[in-house]
Design a protein around this motif. Structure first.
Motif, mmCIF file in Angstrom:
data_model
loop_
_atom_site.group_PDB
_atom_site.id
_atom_site.type_symbol
_atom_site.label_atom_id
_atom_site.label_comp_id
_atom_site.label_asym_id
_atom_site.label_seq_id
_atom_site.Cartn_x
_atom_site.Cartn_y
_atom_site.Cartn_z
ATOM 1 N N GLY A 1 -18.247 4.745 -2.122
ATOM 2 C CA GLY A 1 -18.316 4.535 -0.682
ATOM 3 C C GLY A 1 -18.812 5.747 0.059
ATOM 4 N N ASP A 2 -19.406 5.500 1.208
ATOM 5 C CA ASP A 2 -19.910 6.565 2.062
ATOM 6 C C ASP A 2 -18.790 7.170 2.910
ATOM 7 O OD1 ASP A 2 -22.476 5.886 1.200
ATOM 8 O OD2 ASP A 2 -22.797 4.524 2.876
ATOM 9 N N LEU A 3 -17.781 6.380 3.204
ATOM 10 C CA LEU A 3 -16.720 6.769 4.126
ATOM 11 C C LEU A 3 -15.413 6.224 3.592
ATOM 12 C CD1 LEU A 3 -16.669 8.078 7.059
ATOM 13 C CD2 LEU A 3 -16.434 5.754 7.881
ATOM 14 N N LYS A 4 -14.325 6.928 3.867
ATOM 15 C CA LYS A 4 -13.019 6.463 3.428
ATOM 16 C C LYS A 4 -12.053 6.512 4.596
ATOM 17 C CE LYS A 4 -9.455 7.363 -0.026
ATOM 18 N NZ LYS A 4 -9.085 8.240 -1.152
ATOM 19 N N LEU A 5 -11.360 5.409 4.835
ATOM 20 C CA LEU A 5 -10.285 5.333 5.822
ATOM 21 C C LEU A 5 -8.985 5.252 5.048
ATOM 22 C CD1 LEU A 5 -8.811 4.727 8.515
ATOM 23 C CD2 LEU A 5 -9.518 2.333 8.226
ATOM 24 N N SER A 6 -8.087 6.205 5.270
ATOM 25 C CA SER A 6 -6.775 6.195 4.637
ATOM 26 C C SER A 6 -5.720 5.988 5.715
ATOM 27 C CB SER A 6 -6.496 7.519 3.922
ATOM 28 O OG SER A 6 -7.444 7.747 2.906
ATOM 29 N N VAL A 7 -4.777 5.106 5.442
ATOM 30 C CA VAL A 7 -3.677 4.825 6.362
ATOM 31 C C VAL A 7 -2.384 5.074 5.606
ATOM 32 C CG1 VAL A 7 -2.571 3.106 7.825
ATOM 33 C CG2 VAL A 7 -5.053 3.061 7.524
ATOM 34 N N PHE A 8 -1.536 5.951 6.130
ATOM 35 C CA PHE A 8 -0.286 6.319 5.463
ATOM 36 C C PHE A 8 0.883 5.786 6.276
ATOM 37 C CE2 PHE A 8 3.288 9.241 5.057
ATOM 38 C CZ PHE A 8 3.513 9.155 3.703
ATOM 39 N N HIS A 9 1.766 5.052 5.610
ATOM 40 C CA HIS A 9 2.988 4.541 6.230
ATOM 41 C C HIS A 9 4.168 5.309 5.660
ATOM 42 C CE1 HIS A 9 1.214 0.886 8.034
ATOM 43 N NE2 HIS A 9 0.326 1.079 7.093
ATOM 44 N N GLY A 10 4.856 6.060 6.527
ATOM 45 C CA GLY A 10 6.038 6.793 6.091
ATOM 46 C C GLY A 10 7.216 5.843 5.956
ATOM 47 N N LEU A 11 8.360 6.407 5.689
ATOM 48 C CA LEU A 11 9.554 5.589 5.538
ATOM 49 C C LEU A 11 9.942 4.977 6.872
ATOM 50 C CD1 LEU A 11 11.582 7.987 3.255
ATOM 51 C CD2 LEU A 11 10.339 5.934 2.567
ATOM 52 N N SER A 12 10.083 3.678 6.900
ATOM 53 C CA SER A 12 10.441 2.982 8.131
ATOM 54 C C SER A 12 11.169 1.695 7.782
ATOM 55 C CB SER A 12 9.182 2.649 8.945
ATOM 56 O OG SER A 12 9.529 1.879 10.060
ATOM 57 N N ARG A 13 12.328 1.513 8.359
ATOM 58 C CA ARG A 13 13.068 0.274 8.127
ATOM 59 C C ARG A 13 12.962 -0.674 9.310
ATOM 60 N NH1 ARG A 13 17.300 4.037 6.034
ATOM 61 N NH2 ARG A 13 16.993 4.008 3.790
ATOM 62 N N THR A 14 12.348 -0.210 10.387
ATOM 63 C CA THR A 14 12.361 -0.994 11.612
ATOM 64 C C THR A 14 11.129 -1.846 11.828
ATOM 65 O OG1 THR A 14 11.420 0.836 12.863
ATOM 66 C CG2 THR A 14 13.825 0.692 12.770
ATOM 67 N N ASP B 1 3.701 2.206 14.654
ATOM 68 C CA ASP B 1 4.748 3.080 15.187
ATOM 69 C C ASP B 1 4.429 4.520 14.825
ATOM 70 O OD1 ASP B 1 5.579 3.514 12.521
ATOM 71 O OD2 ASP B 1 7.194 2.063 12.665
ATOM 72 N N ASN B 2 5.330 5.418 15.147
ATOM 73 C CA ASN B 2 5.079 6.844 14.890
ATOM 74 C C ASN B 2 5.256 7.240 13.428
ATOM 75 O OD1 ASN B 2 4.235 7.814 17.407
ATOM 76 N ND2 ASN B 2 6.332 7.693 18.161
ATOM 77 N N LYS B 3 5.520 6.294 12.568
ATOM 78 C CA LYS B 3 5.637 6.581 11.137
ATOM 79 C C LYS B 3 4.298 6.359 10.424
ATOM 80 C CE LYS B 3 10.453 6.358 10.791
ATOM 81 N NZ LYS B 3 10.750 7.039 11.993
ATOM 82 N N VAL B 4 3.259 6.035 11.182
ATOM 83 C CA VAL B 4 1.947 5.747 10.608
ATOM 84 C C VAL B 4 0.978 6.860 10.992
ATOM 85 C CG1 VAL B 4 0.008 4.137 10.578
ATOM 86 C CG2 VAL B 4 2.334 3.262 10.737
ATOM 87 N N ALA B 5 0.177 7.299 10.014
ATOM 88 C CA ALA B 5 -0.883 8.267 10.265
ATOM 89 C C ALA B 5 -2.142 7.764 9.569
ATOM 90 C CB ALA B 5 -0.489 9.636 9.720
ATOM 91 N N PHE B 6 -3.291 8.192 10.067
ATOM 92 C CA PHE B 6 -4.547 7.789 9.435
ATOM 93 C C PHE B 6 -5.551 8.920 9.522
ATOM 94 C CE2 PHE B 6 -5.060 6.640 13.856
ATOM 95 C CZ PHE B 6 -6.355 7.002 14.149
#
Length: 159
Positions: free
Chosen positions: A114-127, A97-102
């Motif tokens: 590591g050579d590369l890092k993938l970060s995934v951020f989940h904001g506040l979401s109750r749905t 959903d729109n509460k996720v960024a990467f």
């Protein structure tokens, strides 16, 4: 930001040169939706899936999930010779959903290495559940799911 291969410009929202919780997080559901979708792009044999993400090829990648609700957890994937199709297949299931960024970093400077890092951020979401995924219109016919050996959630103190 210039990507190592000009052909990857359509994926520019995946990559960022900086790191830190307050640095840019360019990837989102909106940027995935804005990509030039077509049947040719989603085709199993699409040439972009075979493109190396960088040269020399990325061999090790750290994946980090960050959540205000749950904390942080990490995984390391090794012996990759990472191609763009695999990176895309790793990112898309996290976008629910729109509460996720990467974002993706080439510096590999994490405590796990590591050579590369993938970060995934989940904001506040109750749905939405953090394990739900973006719908099938963003999936490619050539998708190859990758098992990610995440560690346990670590509580995080946000300041």
């Amino acid at each position: 930001m210039l990507l190592p291969f000009p052909q990857l410009q359509m994926f520019s929202s995946f990559f960022t040169p900086s790191e830190g919780i307050f640095s840019p997080w360019p990837g989102s559901l909106d940027t995935i939706e804005a990509m030039p979708w077509s049947d040719a792009f989603k085709r199993k044999g699409a040439s972009w899936r075979r493109m190396l993400v960088s040269q020399p090829p990325v061999q090790t990648m750290t994946i980090e999930k960050i959540s205000f609700q749950l904390g942080r957890r990490r995984a390391v994937l090794e012996n990759l010779s990472l191609r763009m199709g695999v990176l895309y297949d790793l990112v898309v299931p996290f976008i629910n959903d729109n509460k996720v960024a990467f974002r993706v970093h080439w510096d590999g400077k994490s405590e796990l290495g590591g050579d590369l890092k993938l970060s995934v951020f989940h904001g506040l979401s109750r749905t939405r559940d953090m394990n739900s995924a973006v719908d099938s219109r963003f999936r490619c016919d050539g998708e190859k799911p990758v098992e990610i050996p995440f560690g346990e959630w670590e509580l995080e103190t946000w300041s």
